[in-house]
Scaffold this active site. Structure first.
Site, PDB file in Angstrom:
ATOM      1  N   GLY A  85      33.293   0.065  32.849  1.00 47.46           N
ATOM      2  CA  GLY A  85      31.867   0.026  33.514  1.00 47.46           C
ATOM      3  C   GLY A  85      31.971   0.753  34.854  1.00 47.46           C
ATOM      4  O   GLY A  85      33.055   1.170  35.222  1.00 47.46           O
ATOM      5  N   GLY A 137      34.922  -1.653  29.244  1.00 46.91           N
ATOM      6  CA  GLY A 137      33.669  -1.555  28.089  1.00 46.91           C
ATOM      7  C   GLY A 137      33.776  -0.901  26.962  1.00 46.91           C
ATOM      8  O   GLY A 137      33.158  -1.127  25.996  1.00 46.91           O
ATOM      9  N   GLU A 162      41.686  -5.040  34.087  1.00 48.62           N
ATOM     10  CA  GLU A 162      40.731  -5.491  34.867  1.00 48.62           C
ATOM     11  C   GLU A 162      41.514  -6.485  35.968  1.00 48.62           C
ATOM     12  O   GLU A 162      40.902  -6.390  37.165  1.00 48.62           O
ATOM     13  CB  GLU A 162      39.826  -6.398  34.173  1.00 48.62           C
ATOM     14  N   ASP A 170      37.363  -8.843  30.180  1.00 50.67           N
ATOM     15  CA  ASP A 170      36.107  -9.604  29.856  1.00 50.67           C
ATOM     16  C   ASP A 170      35.637  -8.574  28.421  1.00 50.67           C
ATOM     17  O   ASP A 170      36.321  -8.322  27.705  1.00 50.67           O
ATOM     18  CB  ASP A 170      34.918  -9.385  30.642  1.00 50.67           C
TER      19      ASP A 170
END
Length: 382
Positions: A85, A137, A162, A170
């Protein structure tokens, strides 16, 4: 404030960030093959809200189009498939105010997770052609369901890093990492280390290894392939991992037994203690990497993977969506992005600063419902 609860950031109200106007997505169809090209090379194809929306719109349309038999996604640049992201956007929106008005930040994660769910259940072959960096992502788009065919070139480097910026893996990372063998997923989640292309195939995060020089010919073949022939086209162009001695290895294969030993422990602190008792270069390197991460988010990530192992993808995404809301209520992610992306001093001031100061209350807060079940933004995922 409850004893042991981390500080909560208070947000400035009534500030709205508009969606990204330039989506950096190109779509096309040749024969029965539809293609998506990620074209934001200066940002390593970091996903914006506009990109997520255009991807979702294209995939939904192609799902209903009988002329489309398969969909391929790739990058316009060999540097990166997708690095995750847009962290600068996250930082700006978070500082301005999530609850008070930065709806685009809320929308980004809700819509990105919906996109990942759509990809996972896509009824047509979803061909992911990965060259260069694949993180965050990008991994979410690559780890689809039964229809997903994952191709990596020798330049691919795959990671879920992350924890480096005060977040957790995620985009369904809890699910696909927790299902990897020999605790490799937990190692990747807690260390943030990258995988080579060959190791990605070996542990099940990719299906085929393709020399990058063969990519143009493969695309030509895919455009001419009929229904059901796409996997055969890829298999014909791919090479065996056993024959890929021309790829520079990252060392995962050589350390599988050490990973299985150290990361089988029942807490992050126990993993760290196990690594300290091992004087090997791998153990020293892994421990040093973990000690640079947020102690709190290491513990949150450990619990996330333990819980996600038993969840469906929809339930995992719902859990992670609530966790993301709690993360952006907390200072860790702002501090992590500041140190890595904004000031680039690589000196994050984590709170708490040490593993032994992380309490059960601090960790459990990230797993509390952020919404009532009937108001959860992903409540309708099947």
């Amino acid at each position: 404030m409850r004893p042991g609860t981390p500080p909560v950031r208070h947000f400035t109200p009534h500030i709205r960030f508009p969606p990204h106007m330039d989506s950096h997505i190109a779509t096309s169809r040749t024969g029965t093959l539809a293609q998506v090209v990620l074209d934001r090379p200066q940002a390593l194809n970091a996903l914006s809200l506009g990109m997520v929306r255009d991807l979702y719109r294209a995939l939904t349309a192609w799902r209903a189009d009988p002329a489309v038999q398969a969909v391929a996604i790739r990058s316009s640049s060999p540097r990166a498939f997708c690095a995750g992201g847009d962290l600068r956007f996250f930082h700006e929106a978070c500082r301005a105010g999530l609850h008070g008005g930065a709806e685009a930040l809320e929308d980004f994660f809700t819509e990105e997770y919906r996109l990942d769910h759509l990809i996972h259940h896509y009824p047509k072959p979803w061909l992911v052609l990965m060259d260069g960096i694949v993180m965050g992502g990008g991994m979410g788009m690559a780890q689809g369901g039964a229809s997903c065919v994952r191709v990596v070139t020798e330049r691919a480097r795959m990671a879920m890093p992350e924890v480096n910026i005060g977040l957790f893996p995620d985009v369904g990372g809890g699910r696909f990492l927790s299902r990897l063998p020999d605790h490799v997923g937990l190692y990747l989640a807690l260390s943030g280390e990258a995988l080579s292309a060959a190791d990605a195939v070996r542990i099940g995060l990719a299906d085929f290894l393709l020399p990058s020089a063969r990519m143009p010919a493969l695309l030509d073949a895919l455009q001419q392939a009929g229904d059901g022939d796409v996997r055969a086209c890829i298999a014909e162009a791919a090479v065996s991992v056993a024959d890929a001695d021309w790829i520079e290895e990252e060392g995962l294969s050589a350390n599988r037994s050490a990973i299985a030993q150290h990361f089988a422990q029942d807490s992050v602190a126990a993993i760290a203690d196990s690594l300290r008792r091992d004087d090997s270069p791998f153990a020293r390197r892994t421990l040093a990497a973990m000690m640079q991460r947020s102690p709190l988010m290491l513990c949150v990530t450990f619990r996330q993977l333990k819980r996600a192992r038993e969840l469906s993808l929809a339930d995992c995404l719902r859990m992670e969506r609530s966790m993301i809301r709690h993360c952006f209520d907390h200072d860790e992610v702002l501090e992590g992005i500041r140190a890595a992306i904004i000031d680039k001093d690589r000196q994050p001031r984590w709170q708490p600063a040490h593993l032994d100061a992380v309490t059960e209350t601090m960790v459990e807060r990230f797993f509390e419902p952020a919404w009532p079940a009937h108001l959860h933004p992903l409540r309708d995922l099947a």
